[in-house]
Scaffold this motif. Sequence first.
Motif, PDB file in Angstrom:
ATOM      1  N   LEU A 176      -3.157  11.607  -3.036  1.00 58.08           N
ATOM      2  CA  LEU A 176      -2.887  10.801  -4.426  1.00 58.08           C
ATOM      3  C   LEU A 176      -3.642   9.489  -3.979  1.00 58.08           C
ATOM      4  O   LEU A 176      -3.325   8.867  -2.828  1.00 58.08           O
ATOM      5  CB  LEU A 176      -1.439  10.823  -4.646  1.00 58.08           C
ATOM      6  CG  LEU A 176      -0.707  12.052  -4.852  1.00 58.08           C
ATOM      7  CD1 LEU A 176       0.762  11.724  -4.544  1.00 58.08           C
ATOM      8  CD2 LEU A 176      -1.165  12.665  -6.338  1.00 58.08           C
ATOM      9  N   GLU A 177      -4.054   8.813  -4.954  1.00 58.14           N
ATOM     10  CA  GLU A 177      -4.604   7.540  -4.838  1.00 58.14           C
ATOM     11  C   GLU A 177      -4.461   6.653  -6.097  1.00 58.14           C
ATOM     12  O   GLU A 177      -4.391   7.303  -7.181  1.00 58.14           O
ATOM     13  CB  GLU A 177      -6.134   7.539  -4.507  1.00 58.14           C
ATOM     14  CG  GLU A 177      -6.523   8.265  -3.284  1.00 58.14           C
ATOM     15  CD  GLU A 177      -8.160   8.151  -3.101  1.00 58.14           C
ATOM     16  OE1 GLU A 177      -8.880   8.001  -3.927  1.00 58.14           O
ATOM     17  OE2 GLU A 177      -8.420   8.678  -1.851  1.00 58.14           O
ATOM     18  N   MET A 178      -4.193   5.253  -5.857  1.00 57.04           N
ATOM     19  CA  MET A 178      -3.821   4.624  -6.989  1.00 57.04           C
ATOM     20  C   MET A 178      -4.602   3.164  -6.823  1.00 57.04           C
ATOM     21  O   MET A 178      -4.306   2.568  -5.338  1.00 57.04           O
ATOM     22  CB  MET A 178      -2.298   4.444  -7.155  1.00 57.04           C
ATOM     23  CG  MET A 178      -1.974   3.464  -8.261  1.00 57.04           C
ATOM     24  SD  MET A 178      -0.301   3.160  -8.608  1.00 57.04           S
ATOM     25  CE  MET A 178       0.216   2.413  -7.245  1.00 57.04           C
TER      26      MET A 178
ATOM     27  N   TYR B 117      -7.499  -3.249  -4.061  1.00 59.86           N
ATOM     28  CA  TYR B 117      -6.665  -2.636  -3.194  1.00 59.86           C
ATOM     29  C   TYR B 117      -6.177  -1.133  -3.743  1.00 59.86           C
ATOM     30  O   TYR B 117      -6.298  -1.103  -4.737  1.00 59.86           O
ATOM     31  CB  TYR B 117      -5.483  -3.588  -2.847  1.00 59.86           C
ATOM     32  CG  TYR B 117      -4.440  -3.367  -1.603  1.00 59.86           C
ATOM     33  CD1 TYR B 117      -5.348  -3.869  -0.466  1.00 59.86           C
ATOM     34  CD2 TYR B 117      -3.781  -2.381  -1.441  1.00 59.86           C
ATOM     35  CE1 TYR B 117      -4.652  -3.847   0.882  1.00 59.86           C
ATOM     36  CE2 TYR B 117      -3.069  -2.627  -0.291  1.00 59.86           C
ATOM     37  CZ  TYR B 117      -3.588  -2.986   1.012  1.00 59.86           C
ATOM     38  OH  TYR B 117      -2.866  -2.811   2.193  1.00 59.86           O
ATOM     39  N   GLN B 118      -6.014  -0.412  -2.559  1.00 57.54           N
ATOM     40  CA  GLN B 118      -5.615   0.952  -3.037  1.00 57.54           C
ATOM     41  C   GLN B 118      -4.561   1.488  -2.300  1.00 57.54           C
ATOM     42  O   GLN B 118      -4.412   1.257  -0.805  1.00 57.54           O
ATOM     43  CB  GLN B 118      -6.939   1.903  -2.633  1.00 57.54           C
ATOM     44  CG  GLN B 118      -6.852   3.159  -3.220  1.00 57.54           C
ATOM     45  CD  GLN B 118      -8.251   4.029  -3.130  1.00 57.54           C
ATOM     46  OE1 GLN B 118      -8.955   3.656  -2.246  1.00 57.54           O
ATOM     47  NE2 GLN B 118      -8.495   5.082  -3.874  1.00 57.54           N
ATOM     48  N   VAL B 119      -3.832   2.413  -2.920  1.00 53.54           N
ATOM     49  CA  VAL B 119      -2.717   3.269  -1.999  1.00 53.54           C
ATOM     50  C   VAL B 119      -3.166   4.426  -1.979  1.00 53.54           C
ATOM     51  O   VAL B 119      -3.722   5.081  -2.852  1.00 53.54           O
ATOM     52  CB  VAL B 119      -1.276   3.175  -3.038  1.00 53.54           C
ATOM     53  CG1 VAL B 119      -0.414   4.141  -2.161  1.00 53.54           C
ATOM     54  CG2 VAL B 119      -0.963   1.670  -3.107  1.00 53.54           C
ATOM     55  N   LYS B 120      -3.125   5.041  -0.752  1.00 54.67           N
ATOM     56  CA  LYS B 120      -3.565   6.386  -0.399  1.00 54.67           C
ATOM     57  C   LYS B 120      -2.544   7.048   0.089  1.00 54.67           C
ATOM     58  O   LYS B 120      -1.810   6.837   1.244  1.00 54.67           O
ATOM     59  CB  LYS B 120      -4.631   6.419   0.652  1.00 54.67           C
ATOM     60  CG  LYS B 120      -6.227   5.851   0.022  1.00 54.67           C
ATOM     61  CD  LYS B 120      -6.996   5.947   1.246  1.00 54.67           C
ATOM     62  CE  LYS B 120      -8.192   5.221   0.618  1.00 54.67           C
ATOM     63  NZ  LYS B 120      -9.335   5.330   1.592  1.00 54.67           N
ATOM     64  N   MET B 121      -1.804   8.130  -0.645  1.00 54.80           N
ATOM     65  CA  MET B 121      -0.610   9.020  -0.255  1.00 54.80           C
ATOM     66  C   MET B 121      -1.015  10.371   0.022  1.00 54.80           C
ATOM     67  O   MET B 121      -1.833  10.908  -0.729  1.00 54.80           O
ATOM     68  CB  MET B 121       0.431   8.751  -1.537  1.00 54.80           C
ATOM     69  CG  MET B 121       1.086   7.528  -1.410  1.00 54.80           C
ATOM     70  SD  MET B 121       2.165   7.388  -2.761  1.00 54.80           S
ATOM     71  CE  MET B 121       3.339   8.674  -2.483  1.00 54.80           C
ATOM     72  N   THR B 122      -0.453  10.765   1.143  1.00 52.86           N
ATOM     73  CA  THR B 122      -0.616  12.322   1.459  1.00 52.86           C
ATOM     74  C   THR B 122       0.862  12.609   1.697  1.00 52.86           C
ATOM     75  O   THR B 122       1.358  12.308   2.630  1.00 52.86           O
ATOM     76  CB  THR B 122      -1.496  12.412   2.655  1.00 52.86           C
ATOM     77  OG1 THR B 122      -2.717  11.849   2.395  1.00 52.86           O
ATOM     78  CG2 THR B 122      -1.668  13.970   2.828  1.00 52.86           C
TER      79      THR B 122
ATOM     80  N   HIS C 281       6.494  -2.201  -5.960  1.00 52.37           N
ATOM     81  CA  HIS C 281       6.920  -1.518  -4.714  1.00 52.37           C
ATOM     82  C   HIS C 281       5.504  -1.227  -3.833  1.00 52.37           C
ATOM     83  O   HIS C 281       5.797  -1.559  -2.545  1.00 52.37           O
ATOM     84  CB  HIS C 281       7.781  -0.313  -4.683  1.00 52.37           C
ATOM     85  CG  HIS C 281       8.871  -0.655  -5.531  1.00 52.37           C
ATOM     86  ND1 HIS C 281      10.098  -1.522  -4.913  1.00 52.37           N
ATOM     87  CD2 HIS C 281       9.209   0.024  -7.039  1.00 52.37           C
ATOM     88  CE1 HIS C 281      11.184  -1.523  -5.991  1.00 52.37           C
ATOM     89  NE2 HIS C 281      10.555  -0.966  -7.004  1.00 52.37           N
ATOM     90  N   PHE C 282       4.655  -0.777  -4.329  1.00 53.37           N
ATOM     91  CA  PHE C 282       3.523  -0.458  -3.466  1.00 53.37           C
ATOM     92  C   PHE C 282       2.617  -1.765  -3.054  1.00 53.37           C
ATOM     93  O   PHE C 282       2.053  -1.995  -2.039  1.00 53.37           O
ATOM     94  CB  PHE C 282       2.382   0.613  -4.183  1.00 53.37           C
ATOM     95  CG  PHE C 282       3.314   1.986  -3.995  1.00 53.37           C
ATOM     96  CD1 PHE C 282       3.357   2.724  -3.044  1.00 53.37           C
ATOM     97  CD2 PHE C 282       3.742   2.486  -5.248  1.00 53.37           C
ATOM     98  CE1 PHE C 282       3.853   3.674  -2.749  1.00 53.37           C
ATOM     99  CE2 PHE C 282       4.134   3.633  -5.498  1.00 53.37           C
ATOM    100  CZ  PHE C 282       4.311   4.459  -4.242  1.00 53.37           C
ATOM    101  N   PHE C 283       2.475  -2.704  -3.989  1.00 52.63           N
ATOM    102  CA  PHE C 283       1.747  -3.726  -3.987  1.00 52.63           C
ATOM    103  C   PHE C 283       2.529  -4.994  -3.842  1.00 52.63           C
ATOM    104  O   PHE C 283       2.651  -5.798  -4.624  1.00 52.63           O
ATOM    105  CB  PHE C 283       0.544  -3.924  -5.098  1.00 52.63           C
ATOM    106  CG  PHE C 283      -0.154  -2.675  -5.164  1.00 52.63           C
ATOM    107  CD1 PHE C 283      -1.284  -2.359  -4.341  1.00 52.63           C
ATOM    108  CD2 PHE C 283      -0.011  -1.796  -6.180  1.00 52.63           C
ATOM    109  CE1 PHE C 283      -2.124  -1.288  -4.732  1.00 52.63           C
ATOM    110  CE2 PHE C 283      -0.830  -0.962  -6.307  1.00 52.63           C
ATOM    111  CZ  PHE C 283      -2.008  -0.646  -5.465  1.00 52.63           C
ATOM    112  N   GLU C 284       3.152  -5.148  -2.672  1.00 54.59           N
ATOM    113  CA  GLU C 284       4.219  -5.971  -2.555  1.00 54.59           C
ATOM    114  C   GLU C 284       3.953  -7.452  -2.218  1.00 54.59           C
ATOM    115  O   GLU C 284       4.494  -8.499  -2.512  1.00 54.59           O
ATOM    116  CB  GLU C 284       5.296  -5.814  -1.561  1.00 54.59           C
ATOM    117  CG  GLU C 284       5.092  -5.659  -0.228  1.00 54.59           C
ATOM    118  CD  GLU C 284       5.881  -5.290   0.894  1.00 54.59           C
ATOM    119  OE1 GLU C 284       6.949  -6.139   0.955  1.00 54.59           O
ATOM    120  OE2 GLU C 284       5.963  -4.349   1.590  1.00 54.59           O
TER     121      GLU C 284
END
Length: 165
Positions: free
Chosen positions: A147-149, A132-137, A120-123
């Motif tokens: 949060l980071e993934m 590639y990275q997801v940075k969530m606040t 869902h994040f890396f569609e």
Amino acid sequence: MRLKTILLTCSTVFMSATLYAQPSELDRYLVQHDILDAQYKIKNEVALNEILAALNDEDSRTLPYQVDQNTVLEQVQLYADHIDIRGLIITPDFEQYVQDIGNHQIKHQFHQAMLKNCQHFFEHEFQKVNPYQVKMTFSSEKHHYQLEMLSSECKFQFQHERMKN
């Protein structure tokens, strides 16, 4: 419990993806315009960021967006190397849950939920094959979670691997 709903919501804020998603329309467009190569590796980061900025501007018109009774998305921004997600946790009993299990456990649960929902994040394929990275606040009334993934934490089966099977 409502927190499980929050964790699932936070991890599925994007369009649904099938288990083995095909390249997105955006991926195909980027390959056609020589911004990505045939394996979805980024060839032109500047052009990619320009296109993503335009998409971000268009998508920002729908924000803030109340995902459910627990979560509000305030901002989602795509970049060539990461995605920024900012939102609010608006569940009334969230603070009590934090007191019960602690901030460290909350962060761990958020991260585990993110990992379970990598698709869902890396569609887009370019988000999977390039670093590639997801940075969530996410913020609640009293707490702030960053949060980071990394895409490398996910177990993707890539298009060319699926063709072999």
